[in-house]
Design a protein around this motif. Structure first.
Motif, PDB file in Angstrom:
ATOM      1  N   GLU A 154       0.845  -1.189   0.000  1.00  0.00           N
ATOM      2  CA  GLU A 154       0.000   0.000   0.000  1.00  0.00           C
ATOM      3  C   GLU A 154       0.882   1.241   0.000  1.00  0.00           C
ATOM      4  OE1 GLU A 154      -2.821   0.107   3.123  1.00  0.00           O
ATOM      5  OE2 GLU A 154      -4.113  -1.450   2.258  1.00  0.00           O
ATOM      6  N   THR A 252      -4.865   6.052  -1.582  1.00  0.00           N
ATOM      7  CA  THR A 252      -4.067   4.879  -1.252  1.00  0.00           C
ATOM      8  C   THR A 252      -4.109   3.910  -2.420  1.00  0.00           C
ATOM      9  OG1 THR A 252      -4.613   5.144   1.094  1.00  0.00           O
ATOM     10  CG2 THR A 252      -3.689   3.022   0.401  1.00  0.00           C
ATOM     11  N   THR A 254      -3.173   0.286  -3.717  1.00  0.00           N
ATOM     12  CA  THR A 254      -2.795  -1.080  -3.354  1.00  0.00           C
ATOM     13  C   THR A 254      -2.316  -1.793  -4.613  1.00  0.00           C
ATOM     14  OG1 THR A 254      -4.488  -1.077  -1.629  1.00  0.00           O
ATOM     15  CG2 THR A 254      -3.569  -3.210  -2.267  1.00  0.00           C
TER      16      THR A 254
END
Length: 485
Positions: A154, A252, A254
């Motif tokens: 992440e 964010t 991932t």
């Protein structure tokens, strides 16, 4: 303040925003300064101030260490005015209540040319997309750095929009319900500085904006067995999940860490439609008919090394994409052929699935290389009853029309089954014909063949009675047929 940080302080600052913490000190300093310039958020500056005060608080507590000059006044901070460590550095006091951090560090970053050449590294560049016009660069392409050995990583990113950017988004028109033409998009590519990179998603990608996950384009279904489905890698629109205010947005990403390095960038763009690109092409991309005529002459010029002389070249007026008559004849300047395709359908197809490949020669035909053939456009208005033309050596042209069906009467009489001639009323041909020539025998296919066979069988029986014992009867089947008895 950033210039006075130690390596550990710089690593803590870069790790706070998910940037790479590896490298020499001057690389970390440059990365931190870029962070201050492009991620102007209160959280970042709060962290910088916290690290700065923590460091000098430790220094002041050590015995025998003189307190730094900038802390003699509780309301004063200092910043280095030069990067040259070997020279005596002057310090400028700035009140904490009146600090304008973006203006302060932006002014310093304008002098990055004074830094040593080793600090300047080639940056990752992304290819320009015809359907997206870049208005602002919110975050330069930044490498996704794994924080541990886990396969799923992440990487957070914090930024805020300016009032002008918010106003641009709110006042932009809607392409479709809920989709604005001015957007904040996330682009991901390989970390490769050798050439501009195309968008490429890492494995297991997921994008979270503030508290909600953003949809990522899925895979194209594959009908061929054994062929993996492909995913269209396009800019990801984040606008509908962002705070359209001065509030800080947190993104964010991932991603799967499987050895390849990726970089992400944030941009404020204006999305274009195929109709807008067509209008722009008509404005700046029309090639004059005389230039097109000169190109035809060049193609048909006699080649002394060739044994075959080309006297003309045929060009279809039908688009190879949709098999319809051309309306806006177009081709790429890099293509070697004279055949054109329709710009309207070509742009519409690339708007849905961008490939930018020429449908005639299957070679790259990007938007900035497209031209409208002025000569063929003129021919289309003058020649409306033909689907193909031929260019001649002198640059002139002539239409090629389809040959009409020949309407000629048949040489042999046509026998119509069931007509009066069939019922035995056909004239009996003479043995020598009309001009003394033998005529062909006419066989009436409608007569019942069983009656003639019965007559022949009766004649044979009479002959057999006269000659002697009756021999075995032969089957009257044709050659090649086998009796089922």
């Amino acid at each position: 303040m950033v210039m006075s940080f130690r390596v550990s302080d710089l690593q803590m600052l870069l790790g706070f925003v998910g940037r790479s913490k590896s490298g020499l000190k001057h690389e970390l300093v440059t990365r931190a300064l870029q962070l201050v310039q492009f991620d102007c958020s209160p959280e970042v500056f709060k962290k910088i101030k916290e690290l700065y005060e923590t460091r000098y608080a430790k220094k002041s507590s050590e015995p025998g260490q003189p307190q730094p000059q900038q802390h003699r006044s509780p309301e004063a901070l200092s910043i280095h005015s030069s990067y040259d460590r070997g020279s005596t550095v002057a310090r400028t006091s700035i009140s904490t209540t009146n600090i304008d951090y973006p203006a302060l560090y932006g002014k310093y970053l304008n002098g990055l040319g004074r830094l040593p050449p080793k600090v300047v590294k080639p940056e990752v560049r992304l290819v320009k997309l015809p359907f997206y016009t870049t208005l602002d660069e919110l975050l330069k392409p930044t490498e996704l750095v794994p924080q541990n050995n886990e396969k799923l990583q992440e990487s957070p990113c914090i930024f805020a929009l300016t009032p002008r950017q918010v106003e641009l988004i709110r006042n932009s028109r809607e392409l479709q319900p809920g989709v604005k033409s001015v957007q904040v998009v996330l682009r991901i590519c390989y970390t490769d500085t050798s050439s501009p990179q195309e968008d490429q998603y890492p494995p297991n990608i997921a994008v979270k904006v503030n508290h909600s996950y953003c949809s990522v384009p899925g895979y194209y279904p594959s009908n061929k067995p054994g062929v993996e489905p492909k995913r269209p890698c396009r800019p990801i629109n984040l606008t509908h999940l962002m705070y359209l205010s001065a509030a800080t947005n947190r993104i964010t990403v991932t991603w799967g860490n499987y050895g390849k390095s990726y970089s992400v960038g944030l941009y404020l763009v204006r999305q274009m439609t195929s109709a807008e690109l067509l209008q722009r092409l008509k404005t700046i991309g029309i090639k004059h008919p005389e230039l097109c005529k000169a190109l035809v002459k060049e193609k048909l010029r006699l080649d002394p090394d060739s044994e075959i002389a080309t006297t003309g070249v045929r060009v279809s007026l039908i688009c190879p994409l949709v098999k319809m008559r051309l309306s806006v004849p177009c081709r790429a300047e890099t293509c070697a052929h004279l055949q054109c395709f329709d710009a309207v359908f070509y742009l519409q197809m690339n708007e849905k699935k961008p490939t930018w490949m020429c449908p005639v020669c299957d070679k790259p035909a990007p938007y900035d290389q497209l031209i409208i053939d002025g000569l063929l456009s003129k021919i289309l208005t003058e020649c409306e009853d033909a689907d193909e033309i031929e260019y001649l050596v002198d640059g002139s042209w002539c239409p090629i029309r389809a040959e009409k069906e020949r309407s000629c009467s048949p040489q042999c009489p046509i026998l119509v089954l069931g007509s009066s001639d069939v019922n035995g009323l056909l004239p009996t041909p003479n043995s020598n014909g009309e001009n003394g020539k033998a005529t062909a025998d006419v066989v009436d296919l409608t007569l019942d063949s069983s009656s003639s066979e019965e007559e022949e069988e009766e004649d044979e029986e009479d002959d057999d009675d006269d000659d002697g014992p009756q021999p075995k009867r032969r089957c009257s089947y044709e050659k090649g047929l086998v009796s089922a008895c």
